[in-house]
Structure formats: structure tokens, C-alpha cells
Design a protein around this motif. Structure first.
Motif, mmCIF file in Angstrom:
data_model
loop_
_atom_site.group_PDB
_atom_site.id
_atom_site.type_symbol
_atom_site.label_atom_id
_atom_site.label_comp_id
_atom_site.label_asym_id
_atom_site.label_seq_id
_atom_site.Cartn_x
_atom_site.Cartn_y
_atom_site.Cartn_z
ATOM 1 N N ILE A 198 -6.033 -2.517 10.142
ATOM 2 C CA ILE A 198 -4.822 -1.828 9.702
ATOM 3 C C ILE A 198 -4.594 -2.086 8.213
ATOM 4 C CG2 ILE A 198 -3.664 -1.739 11.942
ATOM 5 C CD1 ILE A 198 -2.069 -4.195 11.141
ATOM 6 N N ILE A 199 -3.837 -1.189 7.619
ATOM 7 C CA ILE A 199 -3.498 -1.269 6.204
ATOM 8 C C ILE A 199 -2.020 -1.631 6.084
ATOM 9 C CG2 ILE A 199 -3.427 -0.037 4.003
ATOM 10 C CD1 ILE A 199 -6.295 -0.386 5.190
ATOM 11 N N LEU A 247 4.782 -4.042 5.854
ATOM 12 C CA LEU A 247 4.612 -3.321 7.120
ATOM 13 C C LEU A 247 3.241 -2.678 7.186
ATOM 14 C CD1 LEU A 247 8.079 -1.528 7.177
ATOM 15 C CD2 LEU A 247 7.362 -3.369 8.707
ATOM 16 N N CYS A 248 2.874 -2.246 8.376
ATOM 17 C CA CYS A 248 1.679 -1.428 8.583
ATOM 18 C C CYS A 248 2.029 -0.008 8.143
ATOM 19 C CB CYS A 248 1.282 -1.466 10.053
ATOM 20 S SG CYS A 248 -0.030 -0.310 10.464
ATOM 21 N N VAL A 249 1.212 0.548 7.257
ATOM 22 C CA VAL A 249 1.517 1.881 6.737
ATOM 23 C C VAL A 249 0.561 2.972 7.210
ATOM 24 C CG1 VAL A 249 2.717 1.031 4.691
ATOM 25 C CG2 VAL A 249 0.266 1.456 4.580
ATOM 26 N N VAL A 304 -8.569 2.685 0.703
ATOM 27 C CA VAL A 304 -9.482 2.567 1.850
ATOM 28 C C VAL A 304 -10.913 2.984 1.524
ATOM 29 C CG1 VAL A 304 -7.629 2.840 3.529
ATOM 30 C CG2 VAL A 304 -8.951 4.854 2.854
ATOM 31 N N LYS A 305 -11.088 3.639 0.394
ATOM 32 C CA LYS A 305 -12.433 4.084 0.009
ATOM 33 C C LYS A 305 -13.367 2.874 -0.072
ATOM 34 C CE LYS A 305 -12.828 7.683 -2.463
ATOM 35 N NZ LYS A 305 -12.747 8.658 -3.520
ATOM 36 N N GLN A 316 8.608 3.287 -2.001
ATOM 37 C CA GLN A 316 7.498 2.644 -2.705
ATOM 38 C C GLN A 316 6.671 1.842 -1.713
ATOM 39 O OE1 GLN A 316 9.688 0.211 -5.435
ATOM 40 N NE2 GLN A 316 9.961 1.865 -6.909
ATOM 41 N N CYS A 317 5.378 1.857 -1.926
ATOM 42 C CA CYS A 317 4.445 0.999 -1.183
ATOM 43 C C CYS A 317 3.594 0.283 -2.224
ATOM 44 C CB CYS A 317 3.561 1.822 -0.248
ATOM 45 S SG CYS A 317 4.436 2.567 1.126
ATOM 46 N N LYS A 318 3.698 -1.034 -2.231
ATOM 47 C CA LYS A 318 2.969 -1.836 -3.220
ATOM 48 C C LYS A 318 2.270 -2.983 -2.496
ATOM 49 C CE LYS A 318 6.175 -0.846 -6.926
ATOM 50 N NZ LYS A 318 7.063 -1.375 -7.946
ATOM 51 N N GLY A 319 1.377 -3.664 -3.209
ATOM 52 C CA GLY A 319 0.712 -4.828 -2.637
ATOM 53 C C GLY A 319 -0.149 -4.479 -1.434
ATOM 54 N N TRP A 320 -0.912 -3.437 -1.551
ATOM 55 C CA TRP A 320 -1.761 -2.964 -0.456
ATOM 56 C C TRP A 320 -2.725 -4.063 -0.004
ATOM 57 C CZ3 TRP A 320 -1.365 2.016 1.550
ATOM 58 C CH2 TRP A 320 -0.503 2.880 0.863
ATOM 59 N N SER A 321 -2.932 -4.153 1.302
ATOM 60 C CA SER A 321 -3.919 -5.094 1.844
ATOM 61 C C SER A 321 -4.496 -4.526 3.131
ATOM 62 C CB SER A 321 -3.292 -6.478 2.091
ATOM 63 O OG SER A 321 -2.287 -6.402 3.078
#
Length: 159
Positions: free
Chosen positions: A17-18, A36-38, A135-136, A5-10
Motif C-alpha cells: 500500500i501507498i 493514511l493509505c491513499v 509508484v513508477k 494535500q498529500c505529502k511524505g509519500w511512502s
């Protein structure tokens, strides 16, 4: 069992970096549970659905399919990384090996796991789609210039 799972995108605009809160559990063992950087490793993670992957955290950015799947929050795979070797086996299984890379020596194996390829794929593709949606519209210039384009192609099965 495989859970990713990857949550809390920033987005770190200064570092370009994302980040996401990454949780990876395989066979009841939690391998990752931290921000982490994804984006640096996302092309390699997606590519591992289709082909074998051998990471090299010291590879050039253009060698995107050799990057570790996840790296330090600073975005530099040389700093700290979560490296996995992926090998496709018969009968729809993937051998996922967590390794500690060492620049001038053989990697140290931390664990080896067998994962049904379909379960692997059904959790990775949605993460890639979340990334593309996130990222859009950003003024985003990733470490590997073609990251977004490559992710789009791999989601479509073009590799």
C-alpha cells in the motif's frame, strides 16, 4: 475554501500500500490531518471529479469507485475510513458530504460542504500525478490490481 494535500509519500512493501500525510481542510474546518493509505481510494477520489460518488467501504476491490477516499494506514477500508459522498451541482459546484458509514444502516452525516469543482480538480489531479510518479519502478501490487491503470485514465479524463 478547499485544501487537499498529500505529502511524505511512502510504500509499505509488505502490505503493498501507498501512504501519505493527508491534510484536508474545507471552509476552515480541518477534516483530515494524519498519515493514511491513499492508493485504495484514489480511483474514487479522481472519479468524483467527473461523476457522483457514493462510498461503500465494504465493496469489493473491483468496485474501486465506491471506496472511501482515504483509509486506515493498514490499507483496509473496513478497518477505518474517511468516506465522502460527492454530488455534482449546477454552476460548477460540488457538494461534498463527509459520512460515517454503517454497514446495515444509513450513514451518519458528519458535515456537508460546497466546493467549486475547478478548485477541487486542480488539487486532486496533482496528487494523482504524484502517486503515478511515486509508484513508477516499484514492485507494487495494489489491493485493486488495476489501480495505477485506472488512475492514469482518470487523470487523462477517460472514465
Amino acid at each position: 475554501m478547499f485544501t487537499l494535500q498529500c505529502k511524505g509519500w511512502s510504500w509499505d512493501k509488505d502490505l503493498q500500500i501507498i501512504h501519505a500525510d493527508v491534510y484536508l481542510e474545507v471552509d476552515g474546518e480541518v477534516l483530515i490531518d494524519e498519515p493514511l493509505c491513499v492508493d485504495v481510494g484514489l480511483p474514487a477520489l479522481l472519479y468524483s471529479i467527473y461523476r457522483d460518488v457514493e462510498p461503500n467501504r465494504w465493496a469489493s476491490p473491483d468496485d474501486c469507485f465506491r471506496m472511501p477516499f482515504f483509509c486506515c494506514g493498514c490499507g483496509d477500508p473496513e478497518c477505518r475510513a474517511f468516506s465522502f459522498r460527492a454530488r455534482h451541482l449546477n454552476e460548477g459546484m460540488l457538494e461534498l458530504t463527509e459520512i460515517e458509514e454503517r454497514q446495515h444502516a444509513e450513514p451518519r452525516i458528519l458535515g456537508t460542504y460546497l466546493v467549486p469543482l475547478e478548485a477541487y480538480k486542480t488539487q486532486i489531479i496533482p496528487i494523482a500525478l504524484e502517486y503515478l510518479s511515486f509508484v513508477k519502478g516499484l514492485e507494487y501490487r495494489p489491493y485493486y490490481t488495476d489501480t495505477t491503470k485506472v488512475v492514469e485514465q482518470l487523470v487523462k479524463g477517460v472514465y
